[in-house]
Design a protein around this motif. Structure first.
Motif, PDB file in Angstrom:
ATOM      1  N   LYS A 163     -54.050 -22.482  33.424  1.00  0.00           N
ATOM      2  CA  LYS A 163     -55.214 -22.884  32.398  1.00  0.00           C
ATOM      3  C   LYS A 163     -55.192 -23.035  31.129  1.00  0.00           C
ATOM      4  O   LYS A 163     -54.226 -22.805  30.767  1.00  0.00           O
ATOM      5  CB  LYS A 163     -56.465 -21.897  32.708  1.00  0.00           C
ATOM      6  N   VAL A 164     -55.836 -24.084  29.736  1.00  0.00           N
ATOM      7  CA  VAL A 164     -55.780 -24.125  28.849  1.00  0.00           C
ATOM      8  C   VAL A 164     -57.401 -23.710  28.415  1.00  0.00           C
ATOM      9  O   VAL A 164     -58.196 -24.139  28.937  1.00  0.00           O
ATOM     10  CB  VAL A 164     -55.025 -24.548  28.120  1.00  0.00           C
ATOM     11  N   LEU A 165     -57.513 -22.952  27.609  1.00  0.00           N
ATOM     12  CA  LEU A 165     -58.829 -23.235  26.200  1.00  0.00           C
ATOM     13  C   LEU A 165     -57.905 -22.884  24.697  1.00  0.00           C
ATOM     14  O   LEU A 165     -57.103 -22.050  24.206  1.00  0.00           O
ATOM     15  CB  LEU A 165     -59.156 -21.617  26.402  1.00  0.00           C
ATOM     16  N   ALA A 166     -59.270 -23.925  24.257  1.00  0.00           N
ATOM     17  CA  ALA A 166     -58.966 -23.208  22.057  1.00  0.00           C
ATOM     18  C   ALA A 166     -60.356 -22.713  22.036  1.00  0.00           C
ATOM     19  O   ALA A 166     -61.227 -23.153  22.778  1.00  0.00           O
ATOM     20  CB  ALA A 166     -59.255 -24.634  21.822  1.00  0.00           C
ATOM     21  N   ILE A 167     -59.897 -22.027  21.184  1.00  0.00           N
ATOM     22  CA  ILE A 167     -61.335 -21.069  20.555  1.00  0.00           C
ATOM     23  C   ILE A 167     -61.213 -21.269  18.460  1.00  0.00           C
ATOM     24  O   ILE A 167     -60.428 -21.852  18.266  1.00  0.00           O
ATOM     25  CB  ILE A 167     -61.382 -19.874  20.747  1.00  0.00           C
ATOM     26  N   ASP A 168     -62.534 -21.395  18.223  1.00  0.00           N
ATOM     27  CA  ASP A 168     -62.258 -21.463  16.452  1.00  0.00           C
ATOM     28  C   ASP A 168     -62.523 -20.367  15.938  1.00  0.00           C
ATOM     29  O   ASP A 168     -62.260 -19.231  16.997  1.00  0.00           O
ATOM     30  CB  ASP A 168     -63.854 -22.433  16.506  1.00  0.00           C
ATOM     31  N   GLU A 169     -62.660 -19.916  14.754  1.00  0.00           N
ATOM     32  CA  GLU A 169     -62.283 -19.027  14.209  1.00  0.00           C
ATOM     33  C   GLU A 169     -63.792 -18.453  14.481  1.00  0.00           C
ATOM     34  O   GLU A 169     -63.350 -16.663  14.078  1.00  0.00           O
ATOM     35  CB  GLU A 169     -62.161 -19.629  12.217  1.00  0.00           C
ATOM     36  N   ASP A 170     -64.367 -18.693  14.680  1.00  0.00           N
ATOM     37  CA  ASP A 170     -65.590 -17.464  15.427  1.00  0.00           C
ATOM     38  C   ASP A 170     -65.438 -17.385  16.892  1.00  0.00           C
ATOM     39  O   ASP A 170     -66.290 -16.644  17.383  1.00  0.00           O
ATOM     40  CB  ASP A 170     -67.347 -17.817  15.331  1.00  0.00           C
ATOM     41  N   LEU A 171     -64.509 -17.385  17.385  1.00  0.00           N
ATOM     42  CA  LEU A 171     -63.885 -16.842  18.716  1.00  0.00           C
ATOM     43  C   LEU A 171     -64.542 -17.716  19.850  1.00  0.00           C
ATOM     44  O   LEU A 171     -64.477 -17.912  20.850  1.00  0.00           O
ATOM     45  CB  LEU A 171     -64.184 -15.496  19.025  1.00  0.00           C
ATOM     46  N   LYS A 172     -64.672 -18.900  19.370  1.00  0.00           N
ATOM     47  CA  LYS A 172     -66.306 -19.526  20.761  1.00  0.00           C
ATOM     48  C   LYS A 172     -65.329 -20.647  20.937  1.00  0.00           C
ATOM     49  O   LYS A 172     -64.560 -20.978  20.503  1.00  0.00           O
ATOM     50  CB  LYS A 172     -67.353 -20.431  19.523  1.00  0.00           C
ATOM     51  N   VAL A 173     -65.478 -20.549  22.655  1.00  0.00           N
ATOM     52  CA  VAL A 173     -64.438 -21.713  23.018  1.00  0.00           C
ATOM     53  C   VAL A 173     -64.696 -22.789  22.900  1.00  0.00           C
ATOM     54  O   VAL A 173     -66.526 -23.261  23.287  1.00  0.00           O
ATOM     55  CB  VAL A 173     -64.292 -20.940  24.814  1.00  0.00           C
ATOM     56  N   ILE A 174     -64.286 -23.458  22.385  1.00  0.00           N
ATOM     57  CA  ILE A 174     -64.225 -25.367  21.824  1.00  0.00           C
ATOM     58  C   ILE A 174     -63.719 -26.191  23.109  1.00  0.00           C
ATOM     59  O   ILE A 174     -64.424 -27.239  23.381  1.00  0.00           O
ATOM     60  CB  ILE A 174     -63.986 -26.068  20.771  1.00  0.00           C
ATOM     61  N   HIS A 175     -63.011 -25.834  24.367  1.00  0.00           N
ATOM     62  CA  HIS A 175     -62.448 -26.620  25.046  1.00  0.00           C
ATOM     63  C   HIS A 175     -61.023 -26.184  25.908  1.00  0.00           C
ATOM     64  O   HIS A 175     -60.800 -24.935  25.700  1.00  0.00           O
ATOM     65  CB  HIS A 175     -61.518 -27.441  24.384  1.00  0.00           C
ATOM     66  N   GLU A 176     -62.135 -26.182  27.086  1.00  0.00           N
ATOM     67  CA  GLU A 176     -60.581 -25.649  28.402  1.00  0.00           C
ATOM     68  C   GLU A 176     -60.817 -26.501  29.501  1.00  0.00           C
ATOM     69  O   GLU A 176     -60.980 -27.996  29.728  1.00  0.00           O
ATOM     70  CB  GLU A 176     -61.836 -24.973  29.215  1.00  0.00           C
ATOM     71  N   GLU A 177     -59.447 -27.046  30.417  1.00  0.00           N
ATOM     72  CA  GLU A 177     -59.015 -27.715  30.834  1.00  0.00           C
ATOM     73  C   GLU A 177     -58.273 -26.786  31.209  1.00  0.00           C
ATOM     74  O   GLU A 177     -57.419 -25.439  31.892  1.00  0.00           O
ATOM     75  CB  GLU A 177     -57.811 -28.286  29.669  1.00  0.00           C
ATOM     76  N   ALA A 178     -57.897 -27.838  33.013  1.00  0.00           N
ATOM     77  CA  ALA A 178     -56.925 -26.970  33.545  1.00  0.00           C
ATOM     78  C   ALA A 178     -56.259 -28.317  34.388  1.00  0.00           C
ATOM     79  O   ALA A 178     -56.576 -29.040  34.975  1.00  0.00           O
ATOM     80  CB  ALA A 178     -57.769 -26.094  34.975  1.00  0.00           C
ATOM     81  N   VAL A 179     -54.822 -27.614  35.517  1.00  0.00           N
ATOM     82  CA  VAL A 179     -54.160 -28.650  36.552  1.00  0.00           C
ATOM     83  C   VAL A 179     -53.959 -27.451  37.389  1.00  0.00           C
ATOM     84  O   VAL A 179     -53.794 -26.041  37.197  1.00  0.00           O
ATOM     85  CB  VAL A 179     -52.675 -29.091  35.716  1.00  0.00           C
ATOM     86  N   ARG A 180     -54.835 -27.748  38.850  1.00  0.00           N
ATOM     87  CA  ARG A 180     -54.394 -26.838  39.730  1.00  0.00           C
ATOM     88  C   ARG A 180     -53.021 -27.681  40.785  1.00  0.00           C
ATOM     89  O   ARG A 180     -53.287 -28.720  40.985  1.00  0.00           O
ATOM     90  CB  ARG A 180     -55.467 -27.391  40.534  1.00  0.00           C
ATOM     91  N   PHE A 181     -52.666 -26.854  41.081  1.00  0.00           N
ATOM     92  CA  PHE A 181     -50.918 -27.152  41.185  1.00  0.00           C
ATOM     93  C   PHE A 181     -51.504 -28.162  42.957  1.00  0.00           C
ATOM     94  O   PHE A 181     -50.410 -28.937  43.112  1.00  0.00           O
ATOM     95  CB  PHE A 181     -50.055 -26.284  41.476  1.00  0.00           C
ATOM     96  N   ASP A 182     -52.108 -27.297  43.898  1.00  0.00           N
ATOM     97  CA  ASP A 182     -52.624 -27.654  45.166  1.00  0.00           C
ATOM     98  C   ASP A 182     -52.742 -28.986  45.391  1.00  0.00           C
ATOM     99  O   ASP A 182     -52.434 -30.236  46.025  1.00  0.00           O
ATOM    100  CB  ASP A 182     -53.064 -26.606  45.943  1.00  0.00           C
ATOM    101  N   SER A 183     -53.792 -29.887  44.547  1.00  0.00           N
ATOM    102  CA  SER A 183     -54.307 -30.289  44.920  1.00  0.00           C
ATOM    103  C   SER A 183     -53.913 -31.630  43.049  1.00  0.00           C
ATOM    104  O   SER A 183     -54.040 -32.658  44.041  1.00  0.00           O
ATOM    105  CB  SER A 183     -56.429 -30.248  44.387  1.00  0.00           C
ATOM    106  N   ASP A 184     -53.242 -31.703  42.032  1.00  0.00           N
ATOM    107  CA  ASP A 184     -53.054 -31.927  41.231  1.00  0.00           C
ATOM    108  C   ASP A 184     -52.124 -32.439  41.200  1.00  0.00           C
ATOM    109  O   ASP A 184     -51.238 -33.793  41.166  1.00  0.00           O
ATOM    110  CB  ASP A 184     -53.625 -31.529  39.982  1.00  0.00           C
ATOM    111  N   LEU A 185     -51.619 -31.355  41.834  1.00  0.00           N
ATOM    112  CA  LEU A 185     -49.260 -32.143  42.124  1.00  0.00           C
ATOM    113  C   LEU A 185     -49.438 -31.750  43.538  1.00  0.00           C
ATOM    114  O   LEU A 185     -48.213 -30.774  44.668  1.00  0.00           O
ATOM    115  CB  LEU A 185     -48.564 -31.054  41.662  1.00  0.00           C
ATOM    116  N   PRO A 186     -49.895 -32.574  44.825  1.00  0.00           N
ATOM    117  CA  PRO A 186     -50.222 -32.564  46.420  1.00  0.00           C
ATOM    118  C   PRO A 186     -48.574 -32.381  46.914  1.00  0.00           C
ATOM    119  O   PRO A 186     -47.820 -32.426  47.743  1.00  0.00           O
ATOM    120  CB  PRO A 186     -51.022 -33.241  46.995  1.00  0.00           C
TER     121      PRO A 186
END
Ligand code: ADP
Ligand code: XUL
Length: 532
Positions: free
Chosen positions: A20-43
């Protein structure tokens, strides 16, 4: 000012089932989230819950190259989403604890000479001396654990030095097994990384050091000196200090992103990489607990932990170096049968739906009319037992429960075990204790209610369930600011957790008695079926 061009801080979490990955700005607000799931994305890797459970039921591994390919996929996903890589001032991350990676002789050169036109996967295929990484679910090293405790003197002595007695999943014992059973692979290993430092290595294009917090989960680190214990190293395998490299405080900046990542994705050249740590230490940072808070993390594993100022190692549970304040510690208990066990019961008894699972939980009374279940689908850690054990209100063992009773039994049984073992460790849990819940299952209100009832305390959640990645984004910012200001200052702007469940009025009475029964039943099960 968090304008369009302001700095971002990115946190990765290489967990058991996904990255999983997420990015925050200087105000600690989450501006983006993404994930790669092993079982389903890399079957193609045919993992179940991110792992391969081998036939001997003790060995559990994940192909190291899967994590490499998953990072390729994740970075490409970010690129496809037009993620502003050029604004990233610093990154950090976490990994499932204890898992290890064996870089082959010559791999360092491969890492530092990556061609930006090719993927990580294309260039690191042949970089590992042991292709299948042992992970935290492994329980196959009981012999090596005994050897380590004997060589150091006793379980107590080992716990006093490293914060834990010998545990099967702890990396020193896994390394000893590889040294004993695959001596050529061990000889051919240039560097041993934890999952966390392996991931950091991919970002800096060189071997990244192990941080002291995740390093505490190896049975190799002297947790007070924050350096490898010569006694433990020698007891596990020869030449280990060199293969492990140095240990650094978790807040250390270990490099800048590699020119490979700069060219391929557009990270700035001066983008800092802060030491990656374990997922539980990462979560501790993400939840920014107050003194006295108890954290319950409901991921693939369930863990219960808290911030600690003075280490008092015992024969149960673990003491780790604290990931945000180098002079402090954290105490942790880990339970292997967490989400995957709940998922199995959901699939078998609730038609695969969490909604039905919750309705069944609601349809049954607190205390489940005295029925108690112990569900260890895989060998548990405390106690070291595998199997499913159901008892009726008279303490008679029974073969099955009606569906709804089974659903409540699995959740209540798990929560009672968390409370009983936390009390063994001296966690002071009372009505005023805030229980901070995180991890995938913390989105389930029914489960949170059972936690509140069994722990007899209010349960709080934050709006980001992914506290490990978030904590690492905070850590990235903390270290960018110099790392000397208190971490609490960095996170003072983050949103306060909200109360998601309060204990029912009669819960204390019901569960105080029931936890005593649970304790007796578990002891009985351990005596009869324990693997030690
Ligand atoms: P990890 O970090 O170990 O990969 P997560 O913290 O992301 O795991 O949690 C994943 C787990 O969360 C899944 O295995 C799933 O069982 C559980 N989960 C997700 N949603 C729910 C829900 N609504 N109720 C209960 N459990 C859930
Ligand atoms: C902690 C443990 C697990 C892993 C995977 O000791 O083994 O919690 O960190 O999450």
């Amino acid at each position: 000012m968090a304008g369009e061009a302001a700095n971002l801080y990115v946190g990765f979490d290489f967990s058991t089932q996904q990255i999983k990955v997420l990015a925050i700005d200087e105000d600690l607000k989450v501006i983006h989230e993404e994930a790669v799931r092993f079982d389903s994305d890399l079957p193609q890797y045919k993992t179940h819950g991110g792992a391969h459970i081998h036939d001997d039921q003790g060995t559990v591994t994940t192909p190291t190259i899967l994590w490499v390919e998953a990072l390729d996929l994740l970075l490409n996903k970010l690129k496809a989403a037009n993620f502003p890589f050029q604004r990233v001032a610093a990154i950090s991350g976490s990994g499932q604890q204890h898992g290890s990676v064996y870089w082959k002789q010559g791999a360092r050169q491969k890492l530092s000479g990556l061609q930006p036109t090719k993927s990580f996967l294309e260039q690191l295929q042949d970089a590992f001396a042991v292709p299948d990484s042992p992970i935290w679910m492994d329980a196959s090293t009981t012999a090596q654990c005994k050897q380590l405790e004997n060589k150091v003197g006793s379980a107590e002595k080992l716990a006093d030095i490293t914060g834990s007695r010998a545990y099967e999943r702890f990396t020193g014992n896994q390394i000893a097994k590889i040294y004993q059973q695959k001596s050529d692979a061990y000889k051919n290993t240039e560097r041993i990384s934890l999952v966390s430092s392996f991931a950091a290595s991919l970002f800096i294009g060189d071997y990244a050091p192990i941080d002291d917090s995740d390093g505490s989960g190896m049975n190799l680190l002297d947790i007070r000196k924050r350096d490898w214990s010569e006694l433990c190293l020698d007891a596990c395998a020869p030449g280990l200090r060199e293969k492990l490299g140095a240990v650094v405080p978790s807040k250390q900046i270990v490099g800048t992103v590699s020119s490979y990542l700069t060219s391929r994705f557009g990270f700035p050249q001066d983008c800092k990489v802060v030491a990656f740590t374990g997922d539980n230490p990462g979560s501790l940072a993400g939840l920014a607990p107050k003194q006295g808070d108890v954290i319950v993390s409901l991921g693939t594993s369930d863990t219960v932990f808290l911030w600690l100022e003075t280490p008092k190692p015992q024969l149960e549970g673990h003491i780790f170096a604290n990931p945000v304040l180098t002079s402090d510690y954290m105490a942790l208990l880990c339970f292997k049968n967490g989400s995957l066990t709940r998922e199995r019961i959901r699939n078998e008894k609730s038609g695969g739906s969490w909604e039905s699972f919750d309705q069944q939980l609601e349809s049954t009374p607190i205390g489940n009319n005295g029925n108690i279940g112990i569900y260890f689908d895989v060998t548990e850690i405390q106690p070291l037992v595998m199997g499913v054990f159901r008892f009726d209100q008279n303490g008679q063992q029974v073969d099955s429960f009606p569906d709804a009773v089974e659903v409540r039994a699995v959740v209540e049984g798990q929560c009672m075990s968390r409370r009983v073992h936390a009390e063994n460790l001296g966690f002071d849990i009372g009505p005023k204790t805030r229980v901070l819940a995180t991890g995938g299952a913390s989105s389930n209100k029914g489960i949170l209610q059972v936690i509140a009832d069994v722990f007899n305390g209010p349960v709080y959640i934050t709006d980001v369930a992914n506290s490990a990645a978030l904590g690492c984004a905070y850590r990235a910012k903390h270290s960018t600011l110099g790392g000397d200001i208190p971490f609490s200052k960095v996170v003072e702007k983050c949103s306060e957790p909200v109360c998601a469940a309060r204990p029912n009025a009669d819960a204390d009475k019901v569960y105080t008695a029931m936890c005593q029964r649970y304790r007796q039943l578990e002891t009985m099960v351990e005596k009869k079926h324990g693997q030690t």
